[in-house]
Design an enzyme around this catalytic site. Sequence first.
Site, short mmCIF file in Angstrom:
data_model
loop_
_atom_site.label_atom_id
_atom_site.label_comp_id
_atom_site.label_asym_id
_atom_site.label_seq_id
_atom_site.Cartn_x
_atom_site.Cartn_y
_atom_site.Cartn_z
CE LYS A 70 7.58 0.47 -15.92
NZ LYS A 70 8.63 0.85 -14.99
CD GLU B 218 11.14 6.99 -16.73
OE1 GLU B 218 11.53 7.20 -15.56
OE2 GLU B 218 10.22 6.19 -17.00
N GLY C 9 0.57 1.16 -5.21
CA GLY C 9 -0.41 0.16 -4.82
C GLY C 9 -1.76 0.77 -4.50
NE ARG D 281 12.86 -1.64 -1.04
CZ ARG D 281 13.25 -0.39 -1.26
NH1 ARG D 281 14.06 -0.13 -2.28
NH2 ARG D 281 12.84 0.61 -0.48
CB ALA D 282 12.23 -5.25 -7.76
NE ARG E 61 18.97 9.27 -14.62
CZ ARG E 61 17.74 8.92 -14.31
NH1 ARG E 61 17.49 8.32 -13.15
NH2 ARG E 61 16.75 9.15 -15.15
CB SER F 170 5.27 2.94 -17.23
OG SER F 170 5.84 4.24 -17.37
CG LEU G 116 -2.02 -1.12 1.17
CD1 LEU G 116 -2.90 -1.06 2.41
CD2 LEU G 116 -2.87 -1.00 -0.09
NE ARG H 156 39.65 -8.71 -31.19
CZ ARG H 156 39.06 -9.86 -31.51
NH1 ARG H 156 38.73 -10.10 -32.77
NH2 ARG H 156 38.82 -10.77 -30.59
CG HIS I 6 8.83 2.50 -20.33
ND1 HIS I 6 9.13 3.02 -19.07
CD2 HIS I 6 7.82 3.27 -20.81
CE1 HIS I 6 8.34 4.04 -18.82
NE2 HIS I 6 7.54 4.21 -19.86
CG ASN I 7 11.70 2.01 -16.26
OD1 ASN I 7 10.60 2.10 -16.81
ND2 ASN I 7 11.81 1.81 -14.97
N GLY J 285 3.82 6.49 -13.08
CA GLY J 285 3.92 7.16 -11.79
C GLY J 285 2.60 7.10 -11.05
CG ASN K 102 10.23 -0.74 -12.23
OD1 ASN K 102 9.56 -1.02 -13.21
ND2 ASN K 102 10.36 0.48 -11.77
#
Length: 483
Positions: A184, A191, A15, A76-77, A288, A129, A11, A446, A187-188, A131, A103
Site C-alpha cells: 500500500k 500515486e 470507516g 489514525r496511524a 511537493r 485504497s 467513524l 573514492r 501504491h501511494n 478514497g 496507512n
Amino acid sequence: MKKGDIGVIGLAVMGQNLILNMNDHGFKVVAYNRTTAKVDEFLNDAAKGTDVIGAYSLEDLVEKLEKPRKIMLMVRAGSVVDTFIENLVPLLDEGDIIIDGGNSNYPDTNRRTQELAKKGLRFIGTGVSGGEEGARFGPSIMPGGNEEAWTYVKPILQAISAKTDKNEPCCDWVGKDGAGHFVKMVHNGIEYGDMQLISEAYHFMKEGLGLSYEQMQETFQAWNKTELDSYLVEITADILGYKDENGEPLVEHILDTAGQKGTGKWTGINALDLGIPLTLISEAVFARCVSSFKDQRQQASALFNHKVDQVEGDVSEWLDALRQALLASKIISYAQGFMLIRQASEDFDWSLNYGNVALMWRGGCIIRSAFLGNIRDAYENNPDLIFLGSDEYFKNILETCMNAWRKVVAKAIEIGLPMPCMASALTFLDGYTTERLPANLLQAQRDYFGAHTYERLDKPRGEFFHTNWTGKGGNTASTTYDV
C-alpha cells in the site's frame, strides 16, 4: 439478537463508508467510535435503516461480536493504533483477529503481528485504497500479516472490494507481517508520481502552450480514451472543467502548495534503504516540498525575473508528444515501484506475487488504470521479470514514445518550465539502459581520497584493488562494503 460478523472502530469518512459497504453485502457490522456521540449520529443518519449495530465501549463492541471476533481499526496511524490494540487485548480471546485498515508504516505492522501472535491473537495490516467513494462502493484492499486470519476475513474483504471487468476481486492475500502495508505504501508512492506527472502535463499545456481550461479539459478527456485511461486522468478532466460560483475555473483559485501525509516520503526512504533508484517518486515528494515554499518562491521569482516562454509550433503535435511523454513516464513510475516491491519481497522473504499486486490495483484504488492489466500479464508471462520496461508490451511503448518524450523534456527545460518527474523518468531509463556509466571515475575518486578500492574490468567480480594514486597515500585499503 444475532451477533455481528465484524466490528469497525473509527467513524470518519472511510470507516463509515466501509461499514455501509459491508452492510450492503449482507454482513452485520458493529460500529464504535471513541467519541460515542458519533455512533448515534451515524446510526441516525448515514446508517439509518441498515442492520448496523452501535457499540458504546470496547467491552460492548467485543460482547456483540461472533467468535472468532474480527475487529477492524479505521483510525489514525501510529500511537492511536497501538493504544486501541493495548486496550483491546485484555478483552479478546485466543484466535480473535485485529485488522488495521489505516496507512500504517510497515515496520509497525511487522511488530504488531509478531507481538500479538505471542498472545494468541491474529493481526492483519491491510492497505485500503480508493478514497471515500472506493470505501463505499469497492476499494482496492491489500491484506498482510498473520496468514491464519485470512480464512476468516477473506469472505468479507473480497466481497466489499472492487472487481475487475472479469469480476475478479481487487483483494488477495499479499504476504506475512507488514507485506500488505508495504505494498500500500508503494501504491501511494506511485500515486504521488502519477499526480505530479499529470500536473506537469497540465503546466506545460497552460504555461507553455497557452491552452484554455476548456481546451485542457477536452485534452484530458480525449487522453482518457487512450492507453492513459485511468482514474487520475479522468478526475483531472473533471477538475479542469469545474467552475466556481463566478463561473471561473475553480482550480485557478486554489493555492499552489501541496500537502502530504507521509506515505510518499516512506516510499522514498525505503527505496534508499533497499538500494532501489526510485527517482521519479522521490522527485514527486520533493516537488511537493518545493511547492510548500510559497513565500520563498514568490521572492525568488522576482529576484531571478523567472518567466516561462511560449512553445512555438503546431499545438496538436505538441499535445500528442506530451501524451506520449506522460505515458512513458507513467510506465517508469510503475516500473520503479515494482522494483522496490521485488527487492522488499526478496529481502524480507515475503514471496510476493507481482501479478496479484497489479490485479489488486486494477480497480477501486487511486492509481487504477487500464495498463495494470498489461502489468499483470507481464508478470504472469515472466514471474522473474526484474524491470517492467523489459516486457515486450512496455518496451514497445517506451521505444515508440522516446523521441516525443525527449522533445517535451528538452523543450520544458529550454523554456524554463519545471518538469522534475518526466525528466527524472527519462534520465533513469537512459542510465538503466547505458552499458557503461561514468561510475568508474567516481569509484576512482573514492579510492583516491578514501582507499575504498575498486574492481577491474579485466578481473573477476568480487576482486578488489587499491592504488596509491599520489605515491604518498600508502598501500593499505579500506574495508569494502555497501550500505
